[in-house]
Design an enzyme around this catalytic site. Structure first.
Site, short mmCIF file in Angstrom:
data_model
loop_
_atom_site.label_atom_id
_atom_site.label_comp_id
_atom_site.label_asym_id
_atom_site.label_seq_id
_atom_site.Cartn_x
_atom_site.Cartn_y
_atom_site.Cartn_z
N ARG A 1 0.80 -1.17 -0.11
CA ARG A 1 0.04 -0.06 0.00
C ARG A 1 0.82 1.32 -0.11
O ARG A 1 2.00 1.24 0.62
CB ARG A 1 -0.95 -0.10 1.21
CG ARG A 1 -2.34 -0.80 0.97
CD ARG A 1 -2.99 -0.66 2.23
NE ARG A 1 -2.34 -1.34 3.43
CZ ARG A 1 -1.99 -0.47 4.42
NH1 ARG A 1 -1.94 0.74 4.26
NH2 ARG A 1 -1.23 -1.35 5.36
N TYR B 1 -1.62 -3.03 -6.75
CA TYR B 1 -1.30 -3.67 -5.24
C TYR B 1 -2.96 -3.63 -4.87
O TYR B 1 -3.62 -2.70 -4.61
CB TYR B 1 -0.35 -2.99 -4.78
CG TYR B 1 -0.20 -3.79 -3.31
CD1 TYR B 1 -0.05 -4.98 -3.12
CD2 TYR B 1 -0.91 -3.05 -2.10
CE1 TYR B 1 0.25 -5.60 -1.96
CE2 TYR B 1 -0.91 -3.56 -1.04
CZ TYR B 1 -0.46 -4.99 -0.85
OH TYR B 1 -0.47 -5.62 0.49
N LYS C 1 -9.92 -2.23 1.37
CA LYS C 1 -9.41 -1.04 2.23
C LYS C 1 -10.36 0.16 2.11
O LYS C 1 -10.55 1.02 3.03
CB LYS C 1 -7.94 -0.85 2.39
CG LYS C 1 -7.16 -2.04 2.84
CD LYS C 1 -7.68 -2.53 4.50
CE LYS C 1 -7.14 -3.61 5.00
NZ LYS C 1 -6.01 -4.21 4.82
N HIS D 1 -10.48 -2.63 11.11
CA HIS D 1 -9.55 -3.47 10.55
C HIS D 1 -9.44 -4.70 11.72
O HIS D 1 -8.15 -4.61 12.47
CB HIS D 1 -8.07 -2.70 10.71
CG HIS D 1 -7.16 -3.47 9.93
ND1 HIS D 1 -5.82 -2.91 9.80
CD2 HIS D 1 -7.07 -4.33 8.93
CE1 HIS D 1 -5.04 -3.74 9.11
NE2 HIS D 1 -5.69 -4.48 8.62
N SER E 1 -1.48 -4.17 10.17
CA SER E 1 -0.90 -4.95 9.05
C SER E 1 0.11 -5.53 9.10
O SER E 1 1.18 -5.18 9.69
CB SER E 1 -0.83 -3.88 7.51
OG SER E 1 -1.85 -3.20 7.50
N CYS F 1 0.60 -8.20 11.12
CA CYS F 1 0.64 -8.29 12.68
C CYS F 1 -0.19 -9.48 13.18
O CYS F 1 -0.29 -9.78 14.43
CB CYS F 1 0.64 -7.19 13.44
SG CYS F 1 1.84 -5.60 13.21
N ASP G 1 -9.99 -9.89 8.53
CA ASP G 1 -9.21 -8.73 8.14
C ASP G 1 -10.17 -7.20 8.58
O ASP G 1 -9.58 -6.18 8.99
CB ASP G 1 -8.58 -8.42 6.63
CG ASP G 1 -7.78 -7.00 6.47
OD1 ASP G 1 -6.84 -7.25 7.19
OD2 ASP G 1 -7.80 -6.44 5.26
N ARG H 1 1.52 -11.99 -1.29
CA ARG H 1 0.37 -12.41 -0.75
C ARG H 1 -0.26 -13.48 -1.50
O ARG H 1 -0.07 -13.86 -2.76
CB ARG H 1 -0.64 -11.02 -0.97
CG ARG H 1 -0.26 -9.94 -0.21
CD ARG H 1 -0.97 -9.60 1.06
NE ARG H 1 -0.31 -8.61 1.93
CZ ARG H 1 -0.79 -8.39 3.24
NH1 ARG H 1 -1.82 -9.02 3.54
NH2 ARG H 1 -0.17 -7.45 4.07
P1 GTP Z 1 -2.82 -7.74 6.95
O1 GTP Z 1 -3.22 -8.86 5.93
O2 GTP Z 1 -1.51 -7.12 6.45
O3 GTP Z 1 -3.74 -6.95 7.54
O4 GTP Z 1 -2.10 -8.75 8.09
P2 GTP Z 1 -2.26 -9.77 9.22
O5 GTP Z 1 -2.61 -8.89 10.58
O6 GTP Z 1 -3.53 -10.68 8.76
O7 GTP Z 1 -1.09 -10.59 9.50
P3 GTP Z 1 -0.74 -11.96 9.22
O8 GTP Z 1 -1.66 -12.91 10.18
O9 GTP Z 1 -0.77 -12.29 8.10
O10 GTP Z 1 0.74 -12.24 9.77
C1 GTP Z 1 1.77 -11.59 9.36
C2 GTP Z 1 3.16 -12.03 9.69
O11 GTP Z 1 3.29 -12.11 11.05
C3 GTP Z 1 3.31 -13.45 8.98
O12 GTP Z 1 4.63 -13.50 8.43
C4 GTP Z 1 3.09 -14.32 10.13
O13 GTP Z 1 4.05 -15.59 10.03
C5 GTP Z 1 3.63 -13.61 11.47
N1 GTP Z 1 2.92 -14.06 12.73
C6 GTP Z 1 1.81 -14.13 12.91
N2 GTP Z 1 1.17 -14.53 14.16
C7 GTP Z 1 2.33 -14.64 14.73
C8 GTP Z 1 2.82 -14.85 15.95
O14 GTP Z 1 1.79 -15.38 16.90
N3 GTP Z 1 3.81 -14.80 16.29
C9 GTP Z 1 4.94 -14.54 15.53
N4 GTP Z 1 6.21 -14.48 15.95
N5 GTP Z 1 4.85 -14.08 14.23
C10 GTP Z 1 3.38 -14.17 13.83
C1 SPV Z 2 -3.03 -4.66 5.17
O1 SPV Z 2 -2.26 -4.12 4.61
O2 SPV Z 2 -3.54 -4.47 6.35
C2 SPV Z 2 -3.68 -5.67 4.30
C3 SPV Z 2 -3.15 -6.07 2.77
O3 SPV Z 2 -4.59 -6.53 4.74
S1 SPV Z 2 -4.14 -4.67 1.85
O4 SPV Z 2 -5.47 -5.18 1.43
O5 SPV Z 2 -3.34 -4.66 0.59
O6 SPV Z 2 -4.28 -3.47 2.39
MN MN Z 3 -5.18 -5.72 6.56
#
Ligand code: GTP
Ligand code: SPV
Ligand code: MN
Length: 604
Positions: A90, A218, A227, A247, A269, A271, A298, A390
């Site tokens: 983004r 993207y 978003k 979010h 994001s 996290c 999300d 992604r």
């Molecule tokens: P967006 O789609 O960007 O909104 O992200 P999200 O909040 O859905 O994050 P996602 O679950 O995809 O995790 C992002 C990264 O953090 C990945 O590389 C995961 O492997 C890592 N991760 C997720 N949960 C944990 C956790 O409990 N511990 C650690 N150390 N890493 C984590």
């Molecule tokens: C984020 O960045 O929080 C995402 C991916 O979930 S996007 O939809 O590209 O914003």
């Molecule tokens: Mn997100």
């Protein structure tokens, strides 16, 4: 801007009722004609959302070099897309809220005056689709028939976007049915243009229910239902109409007695929302009968029902998830989901047509083609997958999809969790004392920046409610809205803070995370039902070490104490760092936030 349709250059791609947009009402047709007259596509394709259409588009994408068909035995229905290298995340600095007055956007958004923004972007969109097809993508956000469900129509010259929207939303004729004769749909106009960051703008016109996005393909910049609509436009509508667009993930937690509690969690994001939403409990918990189910990963839309309780729906129908770090240990449910019908963006391609990314397997492949299209081998100094690579996968693929995911009435939300990526200072878990304190905990949420947005990575920034890049109006009014929601509710969700990412002095994670987060979640659920102990700390209620099960975890009580430790000087530094946001808001800071900060200071 109506200049009449340039009929000579605009023909319908496919004959037949669906392809010509049968079911689209007059106001939709008029708007499509206006946009076509501006962008001058060679062809207009009205998407109908059928499986046949999806196959046609994917085949076309393969012929055009947009998609690489992956090994169909290993990964049926899966494709790889490599984006432009300047277009992998983004672009927050190029994202604008175009409210009539600058105060409508507030201190945390970029603002452009609407007339100026329309003029600027009209110049960019003019003739931008010459030689291309304009896809008309009608979609519904939310379970059809839900009081909050919204119709959008995205016009895009990107086949990649059209296909991804088919996964992420309820796309096709269903949207025309939901819309009927109404003019109330979000007008989403998108062109990748020449994909030049100097000519990239993502503009929101909340007052016009309109989004214009130019110059990026993207996800967050281009899949406009996500978003742009479901957070920025929807948060604006929610503030006006008394509901919330957040979010957040939304998950069901079933206990051994079969009782299900729904929990929403806002993490910035990249996290951990997708991972938490699909959590597989540790063996012992599974044996005892604990089970997690996913509503969404999300975005959550929430409102107060007639009994005075908060309910939530997932407006989306797919997951646009972070690939790196996903593997059979960390997130088996995601691995199942992405083994079919999935679009991979910016991962490595193996010689046998399979895909690979960092941390997919412990053993590295000998070679692959990296996300940039160059040969990759271990030690070559580049990553096989982009850190923000992604997957786009339908939620129907999720083995633990919650049965209520299509329920128009949504589910009751009993807990709200805030969490960020914090290597220091913030303990594993605590509970806010009450709703307004919870709003303060959310408002002061900080997190280390990730690859999900362009810019510096790993610096702590304030990300209130994980919504900093997504609040479609003034943050002052957003925080007031959060405080006021309490008055609508008879019984409100309990609010918690978590941090899976605390590190020791050696730089290692102090908490194993992923499935083991169930141990923390159990305390949260028990707290919601008044069944767990809480000790008062300066930050909030905390579990005693004996309240978190350590059996089978490989952590000692001391380790747990360390990850829960509150160090007053660190918290004081944290308070100073909160000023970064609060000073921006200055006189606009809601008084509740000032009082909560004072209370925290006095507790310290
Ligand atoms: P967006 O789609 O960007 O909104 O992200 P999200 O909040 O859905 O994050 P996602 O679950 O995809 O995790 C992002 C990264 O953090 C990945 O590389 C995961 O492997 C890592 N991760 C997720 N949960 C944990 C956790 O409990 N511990 C650690 N150390 N890493 C984590
Ligand atoms: C984020 O960045 O929080 C995402 C991916 O979930 S996007 O939809 O590209 O914003
Ligand atoms: Mn997100």
């Amino acid at each position: 801007m109506s200049q009449g349709l340039d009929v000579a250059r605009t023909r319908v791609a496919h004959k037949g009722s669906a392809a010509s947009g049968a079911g689209a009402n007059e106001s939709v047709r008029r708007w499509v004609e206006e946009c076509a007259a501006l962008c001058k596509p060679d062809t207009i394709h009205w998407c109908d959302g059928s499986i046949e259409e999806r196959d046609v588009l994917l085949d076309q994408g393969v012929r055009d070099g947009i998609f690489i068909r992956l090994n169909q035995e290993k990964l049926p229905g899966c494709y790889l897309h490599r984006s432009n290298q300047n277009d992998v995340a983004r672009s927050e600095h190029l994202t604008f809220i175009c409210s009539p007055r600058e105060d409508g956007a507030g201190p945390t958004n970029n603002w452009m005056e609407p007339k100026a923004a329309y003029a600027k972007l009209r110049g960019l969109f003019a003739d931008s689709m010459g030689g291309r097809t304009m896809y008309v993508v009608p979609f519904v956000m939310g379970p059809v028939g839900s009081p909050l469900a919204k119709v959008g129509v995205e016009l895009t010259d990107s086949l990649y976007v059209a296909v991804n929207m088919g996964i992420m939303t309820r796309m096709g004729g269903i949207a025309w049915e939901q819309l009927g004769d109404s003019e109330e749909f979000t007008r989403c106009l998108h062109s990748v243009g020449d994909c030049n960051p100097d000519r990239r703008y993502i503009c929101h016109f909340p007052q016009d229910n309109t989004i214009w996005s130019f110059g990026s393909g993207y996800g967050g910049n281009a899949l406009l239902g996500k978003k742009c609509l479901a957070l920025r436009i929807a948060s604006y509508l929610g503030q006006q109409q008394g509901w919330m667009a957040e979010h957040m993930l939304l998950m069901g937690v079933q206990d051994p007695k079969g009782h299900k509690t729904y929990v929403a969690a806002a993490f910035p994001s990249a996290c951990g929302k997708t991972n938490f939403a699909m959590l597989v409990p540790p063996q012992k918990y599974q044996k005892d009968g604990w089970k997690i189910t996913t509503i969404g990963d999300d975005i959550v839309w929430m409102w107060v029902d007639e009994t005075g309780r908060l309910r939530g729906i997932n407006p989306e129908s797919g997951y646009f998830g972070v690939v790196p770090g996903t593997n059979w240990e960390t997130n088996p449910n995601a691995m199942h989901s992405i083994s079919r019908d999935t679009i991979y963006t910016n991962v490595g391609l193996l010689p046998d047509g399979d895909v690979w990314w960092e941390d997919k397997t412990k053993e590295l492949p000998k070679e692959c083609i990296g996300w940039t299209g160059q040969a990759w081998h271990p030690g070559c100094g580049r990553k096989a997958a982009h850190p923000n690579a992604r997957f786009t996968t339908p939620m129907a693929n999720n083995p633990v999809l919650d049965g209520a995911v299509h329920d128009s009435a949504g589910v009751l939300v009993s807990a709200i969790i805030f969490g960020g990526r914090r290597s220091r200072t913030i303990p594993l878990v605590y509970q806010a004392f009450n709703w307004v304190h919870g709003v303060y905990v959310g408002a002061t949420l900080g997190s280390e920046t990730t690859a999900a947005a362009t810019g510096q990575i790993g610096v702590v920034r304030r990300d209130p409610m994980a919504m900093l890049p997504f609040i479609g109006y003034n943050i002052r009014d957003y925080l007031i809205h959060w405080c006021r929601m309490r008055k609508k509710m008879k019984d409100c969700p309990r609010v918690f803070s978590v941090n899976w990412f605390r590190k020791n002095d050696q730089g290692q994670f102090m908490w194993p995370g992923y499935g083991e987060n169930m141990r923390v979640l159990k305390w949260i659920i028990d707290r919601c039902h008044g069944q767990a102990y809480g000790v008062e700390s300066p930050l909030g209620w905390m579990p005693r070490t004996e309240d978190i099960e350590l059996d089978g975890l490989g952590l000692s009580r001391q380790d747990l104490e360390a990850v829960q430790a509150i160090n007053p000087p660190d918290i004081k530094a944290e308070l100073m760092s909160q000023e970064e946001l609060f000073l921006k808001m200055a006189a606009d800071l809601p008084k509740e936030m000032i009082f909560e900060r004072e209370l925290l200071v006095s507790r310290l």
